[in-house]
Design an enzyme around this catalytic site. Structure first.
Site, PDB file in Angstrom:
ATOM      1  N   ASP A  62     -11.855 -12.170   9.721  1.00 19.51           N
ATOM      2  CA  ASP A  62     -10.887 -12.355   8.632  1.00 19.51           C
ATOM      3  C   ASP A  62      -9.535 -12.760   9.223  1.00 19.51           C
ATOM      4  O   ASP A  62      -8.767 -11.940   9.699  1.00 19.51           O
ATOM      5  CB  ASP A  62     -10.756 -11.013   7.884  1.00 19.51           C
ATOM      6  CG  ASP A  62      -9.869 -11.127   6.658  1.00 19.51           C
ATOM      7  OD1 ASP A  62      -9.494 -10.072   6.121  1.00 19.51           O
ATOM      8  OD2 ASP A  62      -9.539 -12.265   6.258  1.00 19.51           O
ATOM      9  N   ASP A  77       2.419   1.877   3.351  1.00 15.49           N
ATOM     10  CA  ASP A  77       3.332   0.863   3.927  1.00 15.49           C
ATOM     11  C   ASP A  77       4.767   1.349   3.741  1.00 15.49           C
ATOM     12  O   ASP A  77       5.668   0.931   4.476  1.00 15.49           O
ATOM     13  CB  ASP A  77       3.178  -0.479   3.198  1.00 15.49           C
ATOM     14  CG  ASP A  77       1.798  -1.093   3.363  1.00 15.49           C
ATOM     15  OD1 ASP A  77       1.112  -0.771   4.357  1.00 15.49           O
ATOM     16  OD2 ASP A  77       1.409  -1.886   2.488  1.00 15.49           O
ATOM     17  N   GLU A  92     -10.924  -6.306  -5.257  1.00 11.74           N
ATOM     18  CA  GLU A  92     -10.948  -7.329  -4.210  1.00 11.74           C
ATOM     19  C   GLU A  92     -12.204  -7.202  -3.363  1.00 11.74           C
ATOM     20  O   GLU A  92     -12.456  -6.160  -2.766  1.00 11.74           O
ATOM     21  CB  GLU A  92      -9.721  -7.199  -3.314  1.00 11.74           C
ATOM     22  CG  GLU A  92      -9.697  -8.196  -2.168  1.00 11.74           C
ATOM     23  CD  GLU A  92      -8.420  -8.160  -1.378  1.00 11.74           C
ATOM     24  OE1 GLU A  92      -7.448  -7.541  -1.848  1.00 11.74           O
ATOM     25  OE2 GLU A  92      -8.392  -8.736  -0.286  1.00 11.74           O
ATOM     26  N   GLU A 141      -9.762 -13.295  -2.622  1.00 13.76           N
ATOM     27  CA  GLU A 141      -8.972 -13.722  -1.459  1.00 13.76           C
ATOM     28  C   GLU A 141      -9.627 -14.929  -0.806  1.00 13.76           C
ATOM     29  O   GLU A 141     -10.857 -14.928  -0.577  1.00 13.76           O
ATOM     30  CB  GLU A 141      -8.827 -12.610  -0.436  1.00 13.76           C
ATOM     31  CG  GLU A 141      -8.048 -13.074   0.813  1.00 13.76           C
ATOM     32  CD  GLU A 141      -7.785 -12.005   1.836  1.00 13.76           C
ATOM     33  OE1 GLU A 141      -7.256 -10.936   1.470  1.00 13.76           O
ATOM     34  OE2 GLU A 141      -8.116 -12.247   3.019  1.00 13.76           O
ATOM     35  N   MET A 166       2.671  -5.660  -7.689  1.00 12.64           N
ATOM     36  CA  MET A 166       1.363  -5.094  -7.358  1.00 12.64           C
ATOM     37  C   MET A 166       1.522  -3.975  -6.355  1.00 12.64           C
ATOM     38  O   MET A 166       2.335  -4.034  -5.434  1.00 12.64           O
ATOM     39  CB  MET A 166       0.453  -6.210  -6.810  1.00 12.64           C
ATOM     40  CG  MET A 166      -0.951  -5.776  -6.443  1.00 12.64           C
ATOM     41  SD  MET A 166      -1.127  -5.150  -4.744  1.00 12.64           S
ATOM     42  CE  MET A 166      -1.411  -6.678  -3.885  1.00 12.64           C
ATOM     43  N   ASP A 218      -1.570 -12.869   1.059  1.00 17.62           N
ATOM     44  CA  ASP A 218      -2.083 -11.751   1.857  1.00 17.62           C
ATOM     45  C   ASP A 218      -2.451 -12.336   3.214  1.00 17.62           C
ATOM     46  O   ASP A 218      -3.611 -12.659   3.469  1.00 17.62           O
ATOM     47  CB  ASP A 218      -3.293 -11.114   1.189  1.00 17.62           C
ATOM     48  CG  ASP A 218      -3.724  -9.873   1.961  1.00 17.62           C
ATOM     49  OD1 ASP A 218      -4.822  -9.356   1.696  1.00 17.62           O
ATOM     50  OD2 ASP A 218      -2.973  -9.444   2.861  1.00 17.62           O
ATOM     51  N   ASP A 253      -5.192 -13.369  -3.720  1.00 17.81           N
ATOM     52  CA  ASP A 253      -4.702 -13.258  -2.339  1.00 17.81           C
ATOM     53  C   ASP A 253      -4.849 -14.605  -1.653  1.00 17.81           C
ATOM     54  O   ASP A 253      -5.960 -15.069  -1.383  1.00 17.81           O
ATOM     55  CB  ASP A 253      -5.521 -12.199  -1.568  1.00 17.81           C
ATOM     56  CG  ASP A 253      -4.988 -10.794  -1.788  1.00 17.81           C
ATOM     57  OD1 ASP A 253      -5.562  -9.847  -1.208  1.00 17.81           O
ATOM     58  OD2 ASP A 253      -4.011 -10.644  -2.538  1.00 17.81           O
ATOM     59  N   ASP A 262      -6.806 -14.447   7.863  1.00 15.94           N
ATOM     60  CA  ASP A 262      -5.563 -14.240   7.092  1.00 15.94           C
ATOM     61  C   ASP A 262      -4.433 -15.142   7.594  1.00 15.94           C
ATOM     62  O   ASP A 262      -3.279 -14.708   7.708  1.00 15.94           O
ATOM     63  CB  ASP A 262      -5.114 -12.765   7.166  1.00 15.94           C
ATOM     64  CG  ASP A 262      -6.077 -11.833   6.443  1.00 15.94           C
ATOM     65  OD1 ASP A 262      -6.021 -10.613   6.710  1.00 15.94           O
ATOM     66  OD2 ASP A 262      -6.879 -12.319   5.632  1.00 15.94           O
ATOM     67  N   HIS A 307     -11.768 -14.131   2.330  1.00 20.07           N
ATOM     68  CA  HIS A 307     -12.970 -13.312   2.128  1.00 20.07           C
ATOM     69  C   HIS A 307     -14.120 -14.106   1.534  1.00 20.07           C
ATOM     70  O   HIS A 307     -15.265 -14.009   2.003  1.00 20.07           O
ATOM     71  CB  HIS A 307     -12.642 -12.109   1.252  1.00 20.07           C
ATOM     72  CG  HIS A 307     -11.594 -11.231   1.845  1.00 20.07           C
ATOM     73  ND1 HIS A 307     -11.083 -10.132   1.184  1.00 20.07           N
ATOM     74  CD2 HIS A 307     -10.946 -11.283   3.032  1.00 20.07           C
ATOM     75  CE1 HIS A 307     -10.165  -9.561   1.949  1.00 20.07           C
ATOM     76  NE2 HIS A 307     -10.060 -10.238   3.068  1.00 20.07           N
ATOM     77  N   LYS A 339     -14.886  -8.363  -0.240  1.00 19.12           N
ATOM     78  CA  LYS A 339     -14.937  -8.878   1.140  1.00 19.12           C
ATOM     79  C   LYS A 339     -16.343  -8.577   1.658  1.00 19.12           C
ATOM     80  O   LYS A 339     -16.879  -7.507   1.418  1.00 19.12           O
ATOM     81  CB  LYS A 339     -13.876  -8.206   2.013  1.00 19.12           C
ATOM     82  CG  LYS A 339     -13.771  -8.786   3.428  1.00 19.12           C
ATOM     83  CD  LYS A 339     -12.629  -8.147   4.221  1.00 19.12           C
ATOM     84  CE  LYS A 339     -12.525  -8.736   5.619  1.00 19.12           C
ATOM     85  NZ  LYS A 339     -11.453  -8.060   6.409  1.00 19.12           N
ATOM     86  N   HIS A 384       0.880  -1.165   0.000  1.00 21.06           N
ATOM     87  CA  HIS A 384       0.000   0.000   0.000  1.00 21.06           C
ATOM     88  C   HIS A 384       0.922   1.221   0.000  1.00 21.06           C
ATOM     89  O   HIS A 384       2.033   1.154   0.545  1.00 21.06           O
ATOM     90  CB  HIS A 384      -0.836   0.079   1.281  1.00 21.06           C
ATOM     91  CG  HIS A 384      -1.739  -1.076   1.523  1.00 21.06           C
ATOM     92  ND1 HIS A 384      -1.309  -2.256   2.116  1.00 21.06           N
ATOM     93  CD2 HIS A 384      -3.048  -1.244   1.262  1.00 21.06           C
ATOM     94  CE1 HIS A 384      -2.330  -3.082   2.220  1.00 21.06           C
ATOM     95  NE2 HIS A 384      -3.379  -2.507   1.707  1.00 21.06           N
TER      96      HIS A 384
END
Ligand code: DIG
Ligand code: MN
Ligand code: MN
Length: 391
Positions: free
Chosen positions: A257, A59, A183, A219, A90, A293, A247, A259, A222, A185, A56
Site C-alpha cells: 500500500d 493522532d 473503507e 481508497e 471526518m 490519504d 481516500d 499511498d 486499496h 483493503k 484518528h
C-alpha cells in the site's frame, strides 16, 4: 499573476493528521522526519488553501491520556482550527496500532477486545462530533487473518455487523448527525483482511439495521492493490448513493500500500476519476471532501512534505481543468453521444408482455452490428492528447 491551480477551501481538499504528519517510518527503517504538532499542521494546511483536516483519535489525543489532558489538547486544537479556518469533516478510530488489536478489533475472538474496540470507538465518535465531523470512517486494518483456522469467516462478519449495528444505535441515541463510511483493503497489515473491496462493503451495508446511515470510503491504493478499476468501484458507490467519503492517493498495481501523492503513478486513471467526481461529462458533481490519504516519500524532509501536499491539490485541479476541456471537445461529444433507436428505446427499461413480444419480433442484423467500428481508439487518443497537453 494568480495561479490557476492554487487550492481554495471551495475545492474541499482535506488531509489527515497522519498523512502530512507521517514521519517516514516503514517496516525497514525508523522515522526520518520529526513529529509535527497537530496545531502546526492545521496552521500550515490553512496557509496552503486546504478546506479541512481529518484524524484518528490517537493522532490528536495520545492513547491512555487522562481526561484533563484530553480536554486540554482538544481545546487547543479547536482554537487552531478556528483561527486557521480549517474544518474537521471526518474522524476515525485507531483500531490497529495498540497490541490489544493484534488479532482484530471488532472481529477478535476475545470479547474483551471487542468491548474495548467499541469503547474506544464510542469515545472516538464523541471526539469527532465535538470537532465538527460529519463522517466517521471505519478501516478494519487488523480485521483479518494469517491463520485461517482461527475463526469461521462467518463469525467475523457477524461480529462486525453487531458492532456496526451497536454503533449506529449509539449515534442515534446521542442525537449525532453523523454518517459512517466503511473503507475496504484486501491485505496489509493482515495476511487477508475481511471485506477486501468496496464491492464487499456495499453488500455488507445492506445487511445492517441502519443501512441508510452507512456508506463507503473507497481508497485508490486499496482497490488498485486488488487489481480492480477504482473508477468502476467509485461509480458503483455513487450509483448506489453510498459514496460518503473518498481516500485519494496513487498506487502501482501489485505493490504494498504505497499511498503516494495523488496522480503520481497513474495520471490517466486519476484523470478519469476526477472526471467522474467533477461530473464534467454532464453528470452531477460529487460534493464530498477530496481527502488525500497519502504521504510524502521517505526521502523527504518537512519541506518535502508540503511539496507533497501542494502536489496532491495542484494535480487534482490541473486534471479537473483537463477533464472540463475533454468533455467540451466537440469531437468527444460526438463520439460518446447516446445512440438512439426509436424502434427500441423504451422497450428495454421495464418488462411487459407487449415489450417482450416486440423484442422477440425485432429483426436484428447481428453480423452488420458486429462489423461496425466503435471509434474508441480515436476517443482514447483524444483523451491522451488532452492529458499530454497536445490538444
Ligand atoms: C488507511 O488507508 C486508513 C487509515 O489511514 C484511516 O483509518 C482511513 C481513513 O482515511 N484510511
Ligand atoms: Mn492506503
Ligand atoms: Mn485510507
Amino acid at each position: 499573476m494568480s495561479d490557476l491551480y492554487a487550492p481554495t477551501p471551495e475545492d474541499r481538499f482535506t488531509f489527515g493528521l497522519w498523512t502530512v504528519g507521517n514521519p517516514g517510518r516503514d517496516p525497514f527503517g525508523a522515522a526520518v522526519r520529526p513529529s509535527l504538532d497537530p496545531c502546526d499542521i492545521v496552521r500550515k494546511l490553512g496557509e496552503l488553501g486546504a478546506y479541512g483536516v481529518n484524524l484518528h483519535d490517537n493522532d490528536l489525543v495520545p492513547f491512555g491520556a487522562s481526561l484533563a489532558d484530553r480536554d486540554r489538547i482538544v481545546s487547543g486544537f479547536r482554537s487552531a482550527c478556528e483561527e486557521s479556518g480549517i474544518k474537521v469533516p471526518m474522524a476515525t478510530t485507531n483500531l490497529f496500532s495498540h497490541p490489544i488489536f493484534k488479532d482484530g478489533a471488532f472481529t477478535a475472538n476475545d470479547p474483551e477486545v471487542r468491548a474495548f474496540a467499541l469503547q474506544k470507538t464510542m469515545q472516538g465518535i464523541d471526539l469527532g462530533v465535538e470537532l465538527g465531523a460529519e463522517t466517521y470512517v471505519f478501516w478494519g486494518g487488523r480485521e483479518g487473518t494469517e491463520v485461517e483456522a482461527c475463526r469461521d469467516p462467518r463469525s467475523a462478519i457477524q461480529r462486525i455487523r453487531e458492532a456496526m449495528n451497536f454503533l449506529c444505535e449509539y449515534v442515534r441515541d446521542q442525537g449525532y448527525a453523523l454518517k459512517f463510511a466503511l473503507e475496504a483493503k484486501p491485505n496489509e497489515p493482515r495476511g487477508d483482511i475481511y471485506f477486501p473491496t468496496t464491492g464487499h462493503m456495499l453488500h455488507f451495508i445492506e445487511t445492517l439495521e441502519n443501512s441508510e446511515m452507512v456508506g463507503v470510503n473507497p481508497e485508490v491504493a486499496h482497490e488498485t492493490m486488488a487489481g480492480l478499476s477504482f473508477v468502476h468501484g467509485v461509480g458503483q458507490a455513487m450509483e448506489a448513493g453510498k459514496l460518503f467519503h473518498i481516500d485519494l492517493n496513487s498506487q502501482k498495481i501489485g505493490r504494498y500500500d504505497q499511498d503516494f501523492r495523488f496522480g503520481a503513478e497513474d495520471p490517466k486513471q486519476a484523470f478519469l476519476l476526477v472526471r467522474l467526481l467533477e461530473g464534467t461529462s454532464g453528470t452531477p458533481r460529487w460534493e464530498g471532501s477530496r481527502h488525500f490519504d497519502a504521504h510524502a516519500y521517505r526521502t523527504e524532509d518537512v519541506d518535502g512534505v508540503w511539496d507533497f501536499a501542494r502536489g496532491c491539490m495542484r494535480t487534482y485541479k490541473i486534471l479537473k481543468e483537463k477533464a472540463q476541456a475533454f468533455d467540451a471537445d466537440p469531437e468527444v461529444r460526438e463520439l460518446i453521444a447516446d445512440m438512439k433507436n426509436p424502434d427500441i428505446d423504451g422497450l428495454l427499461s421495464s418488462y411487459s408482455a407487449d415489450n417482450a413480444q416486440r423484442i422477440k419480433s425485432l429483426e436484428i442484423d447481428a453480423d452488420a452490428i458486429g462489423a461496425r467500428g466503435l471509434r474508441w481508439e480515436r476517443l482514447d487518443q483524444i483523451l491522451m492528447e488532452h492529458l499530454l497537453g497536445a490538444r
